[in-house]
Motif scaffolding. Structure first.
Motif, short mmCIF file in Angstrom:
data_model
loop_
_atom_site.label_atom_id
_atom_site.label_comp_id
_atom_site.label_asym_id
_atom_site.label_seq_id
_atom_site.Cartn_x
_atom_site.Cartn_y
_atom_site.Cartn_z
N PHE A 239 -42.96 45.42 -18.65
CA PHE A 239 -43.59 45.36 -19.96
C PHE A 239 -45.08 45.63 -19.84
N PRO A 240 -45.55 46.73 -20.43
CA PRO A 240 -46.98 47.06 -20.31
C PRO A 240 -47.85 46.13 -21.15
N THR A 241 -49.10 46.00 -20.75
CA THR A 241 -50.06 45.20 -21.51
C THR A 241 -50.68 46.08 -22.58
N GLU A 242 -50.58 45.64 -23.82
CA GLU A 242 -51.07 46.43 -24.92
C GLU A 242 -52.40 45.90 -25.43
N GLY A 243 -53.20 46.80 -25.96
CA GLY A 243 -54.48 46.41 -26.52
C GLY A 243 -55.52 47.49 -26.31
N GLU A 244 -56.65 47.35 -26.97
CA GLU A 244 -57.73 48.30 -26.82
C GLU A 244 -58.35 48.17 -25.43
N THR A 245 -58.67 49.30 -24.83
CA THR A 245 -59.22 49.28 -23.48
C THR A 245 -60.74 49.38 -23.52
N ILE A 246 -61.35 48.85 -22.48
CA ILE A 246 -62.80 48.94 -22.28
C ILE A 246 -63.03 49.53 -20.90
N ARG A 247 -63.93 50.47 -20.81
CA ARG A 247 -64.24 51.10 -19.53
C ARG A 247 -65.28 50.24 -18.81
N VAL A 248 -64.87 49.68 -17.69
CA VAL A 248 -65.70 48.71 -16.99
C VAL A 248 -65.98 49.20 -15.57
N ALA A 249 -67.15 48.86 -15.05
CA ALA A 249 -67.53 49.26 -13.69
C ALA A 249 -68.08 48.04 -12.94
N ALA A 250 -67.85 48.03 -11.65
CA ALA A 250 -68.41 46.99 -10.78
C ALA A 250 -69.25 47.67 -9.71
N ILE A 251 -70.45 47.19 -9.52
CA ILE A 251 -71.39 47.79 -8.57
C ILE A 251 -71.26 47.10 -7.21
N GLN A 252 -71.14 47.92 -6.16
CA GLN A 252 -71.08 47.41 -4.79
C GLN A 252 -72.20 48.09 -4.00
N ALA A 253 -73.35 47.42 -3.94
CA ALA A 253 -74.52 48.03 -3.29
C ALA A 253 -74.47 47.95 -1.77
N ALA A 281 -73.33 56.88 -16.54
CA ALA A 281 -73.09 58.31 -16.75
C ALA A 281 -71.62 58.65 -16.64
N ASP A 282 -70.87 57.81 -15.91
CA ASP A 282 -69.43 58.00 -15.74
C ASP A 282 -68.64 57.39 -16.89
N GLY A 283 -69.35 56.84 -17.85
CA GLY A 283 -68.67 56.34 -19.05
C GLY A 283 -68.46 54.84 -19.11
N ALA A 284 -69.06 54.09 -18.21
CA ALA A 284 -68.86 52.64 -18.21
C ALA A 284 -69.51 52.01 -19.44
N GLU A 285 -68.76 51.15 -20.12
CA GLU A 285 -69.29 50.39 -21.25
C GLU A 285 -69.79 49.02 -20.82
N VAL A 286 -69.14 48.49 -19.79
CA VAL A 286 -69.51 47.19 -19.23
C VAL A 286 -69.74 47.37 -17.74
N ILE A 287 -70.85 46.85 -17.23
CA ILE A 287 -71.18 47.00 -15.81
C ILE A 287 -71.46 45.62 -15.22
N ILE A 288 -70.93 45.39 -14.03
CA ILE A 288 -71.05 44.07 -13.40
C ILE A 288 -71.73 44.22 -12.05
N TRP A 289 -72.73 43.38 -11.82
CA TRP A 289 -73.35 43.27 -10.51
C TRP A 289 -72.79 42.05 -9.78
N PRO A 290 -72.88 42.02 -8.47
CA PRO A 290 -72.28 40.92 -7.70
C PRO A 290 -73.06 39.60 -7.81
N GLU A 291 -72.56 38.62 -7.09
CA GLU A 291 -73.19 37.31 -6.97
C GLU A 291 -74.59 37.44 -6.34
N THR A 292 -75.56 36.74 -6.92
CA THR A 292 -76.95 36.78 -6.47
C THR A 292 -77.37 38.19 -6.06
N ALA A 293 -77.10 39.14 -6.95
CA ALA A 293 -77.43 40.53 -6.65
C ALA A 293 -78.91 40.68 -6.32
N ILE A 294 -79.77 40.04 -7.11
CA ILE A 294 -81.19 39.98 -6.81
C ILE A 294 -81.44 38.62 -6.17
N PRO A 295 -81.71 38.56 -4.87
CA PRO A 295 -81.74 37.27 -4.16
C PRO A 295 -83.01 36.46 -4.40
#
Length: 545
Positions: A239-253, A281-295
């Motif tokens: 059974f697929p999950t239905e609903g509106e999608t959001i383009r999300v990105a996670a940054i791995q520096a 630029a790749d179309g991300a609407e939501v972007i996530i940085w990691p834990e304590t990205a700026i230390p």
């Protein structure tokens, strides 16, 4: 000959060592050999199920046997502590680093084993009472239930870290873990123990020259349990999950903890800004940085807080990032802050609820400082952090209601459950696993995120300093991942779903039932003993008359 081997002390202990080591490897490397768990516990089950027939097996001997099994298991599991050596980034000498790693490896293994070993004498005490006679089902339920209760108890104390629960070994087999949406990850552990116990009893039937039909029946039941669980899993996955999608990105520096404190804040920020621009630029609407990205400590009105907000506004994205913050009482927190596309910070923020012992705070600091000074100094922070007090759902303009976990939080099922029940549409998981390089610990922590997704029925987006970063569906499937020790970002479609799993409604009722079963056995035993004494007393009075 084999039965003689099982009755000898050395032979029985060897069974436990073999079982502990095999199961440890199955859990430490779930992607490759997790399937072995369905048989790796058979030797331990053989020991447990034959204890009651050996008069020489006292409760104390049973406890020592439990220590042997669990130490064999955890020494394999926590081998990744050696990836942290030499700890020179923490200002510890190589000799001190060697001592810290060795103490952490054996010490945590021992702490975990001390609690787990209780299963053995408790099961022995119950099994010898034969409350249900020779019935197979109650013995198996009791054994599996005790393992589940033991795992749950690890979530209650700082030294009982639930890092290596047996269900982790199944996390990469999606049809197997779907039943966690019903009763939680402990149900997977229950099934593992039940199947291994059934196979052990089948083996005993063959070794004891009992009718082959009994061995065949027990084996068939074990296979049937696996089959039913797989069928349910396949149906749920269909059974697929239905609903509106959001383009999300996670940054791995890919900025390791061994170097992040030596880099300038500007160097760190520039790397994150570059990758964030590429993801946008790749179309991300939501972007996530990691834990304590700026230390460093960051607040919305601080220099880097303003720069990050301006970056989000310029790119028109929702941006969530991990940082350290202080409150008005000067308490330090590990925090997630969120920025809307217009550059405004959300009112809500999330503070990490379960802090890492010796990483973010030092438990029993006064004692540890005296007994093991290097262990007290391993933390890179001058002050102990303060744990957050609740799920604190972050409401965003674009991404809906965001539930949060930070790194260590993700190994506690109750925290993800609280976020889902508080109204989270999806879960963000910034983390810093760089301490463990690319060891087994990285994959075990990622496996925890997959289980939390299935239990809550929520997408989980994981952003790691050095990896693994990934987008995980509500059924535990990987949409995309970025391997450890690589720089870049991941991007994909995520569905913020408000659907509820059965587990999100009933919580850990299954664990309570597991606890109730052996307790009811003890109660029935006590009632039976009282009845026997009364009958003996009445009989004695009649004879005297």
């Amino acid at each position: 000959m084999v039965m003689d081997f099982l009755t000898k002390k050395k032979g029985r202990l060897l069974l436990l060592v073999i079982s502990g080591i095999l199961t440890g490897f199955s859990v430490a490397f779930p992607r490759y050999i997790g399937f072995l768990e369905w048989v790796s516990l058979v030797p331990a089950a053989l020991f447990l199920l034959t204890m009651r027939d050996g008069e020489s097996v006292t409760k104390r001997a049973a406890y020592r046997a439990g220590l042997v099994f669990w130490m064999s298991y955890y020494i394999v599991i926590y081998h990744w502590f050696w990836y942290m050596y030499p700890l020179d980034f923490a200002g510890i000498s190589r000799a001190g680093g060697l001592a810290v790693v060795f103490v952490a490896w054996l010490g945590l293994s021992f702490l975990q084993a001390v609690g787990g070993a209780v299963i053995f004498p408790v099961f022995l005490a119950l099994d010898r009472r034969r409350i249900f006679g020779e019935a197979v089902a109650p013995r198996i339920i009791t054994l599996a239930a005790l393992f589940c209760v033991s795992e749950f108890s690890q979530t209650l104390f700082w030294f009982g870290v639930p890092f290596a629960r047996l269900c982790i070994g199944q996390s990469y087999y999606l049809p197997v873990i779907q039943s966690a949406s019903l009763f939680g990850c402990y149900f997977i552990t229950f099934l593992l123990l039940a199947v291994n116990a059934l196979l052990a009893l089948a083996a005993l039937a063959l070794l004891s020259r009992e009718p082959r039909k009994r061995a065949a029946f027990l084996s068939s039941v074990g296979i049937g349990v696996i089959a039913v669980n797989l069928i349910f899993g396949c149906i749920r996955l269909a059974f697929p999950t239905e609903g509106e999608t959001i383009r999300v990105a996670a940054i791995q520096a890919n900025i390791s903890s061994t170097v992040k404190w030596d880099m300038t804040l500007e160097e760190t920020y520039q790397r994150y800004e570059k990758l964030t621009r590429e993801a946008a630029a790749d179309g991300a609407e939501v972007i996530i940085w990691p834990e304590t990205a700026i230390p460093t400590e960051v607040s919305p009105d601080a220099s880097y807080g303003e720069r990050i907000a301006n970056l989000a506004k310029e790119l028109g994205v929702t941006l969530l990032y991990g940082c350290m913050t202080r409150d008005s009482e000067d308490r330090l927190y590990n925090t997630i802050l969120a920025i809307n596309p217009d550059g405004s910070y959300t009112e809500e923020r999330y503070n990490k609820r379960r802090l890492v012992p010796f990483g973010e705070y030092v438990p029993m600091r006064s004692i540890i400082t005296v007994l093991i000074p290097p262990l007290a100094n391993i933390s890179m922070l001058e002050d102990d952090m303060t744990p957050g007090s609740g799920p604190n759902i972050i409401n965003t303009e674009v991404a809906g209601a965001v539930g949060s976990l930070i790194c260590f939080d993700s190994i506690y099922d109750s925290l993800a459950l609280a976020s889902a029940n508080a109204g989270a549409d999806w879960i963000v998981l910034p983390t810093n696993d760089s301490w463990f390089s690319d060891s087994a610990a990285i994959y075990m922590l990622y496996a925890q995120a997959k289980l939390r997704a299935v239990e809550t029925g929520r997408y989980v987006v994981r952003a790691g300093n050095t990896g693994i970063s990934g987008i995980i569906t509500d059924k535990g499937a990987d949409i995309t991942t970025l391997a450890p020790l690589r720089e870049g970002y991941i991007i994909g479609e995520m569905v913020p779903t408000g659907s509820r799993t059965l587990y999100s409604y009933i919580g850990n009722i299954f664990v309570l039932l597991c606890l109730a079963f052996p307790l009811s056995e003890f109660a029935l035993s006590i009632i039976g003993n009282i009845g026997d004494r009364k009958r003996d007393g009445n009989g004695g009075n009649k004879n005297d008359t």
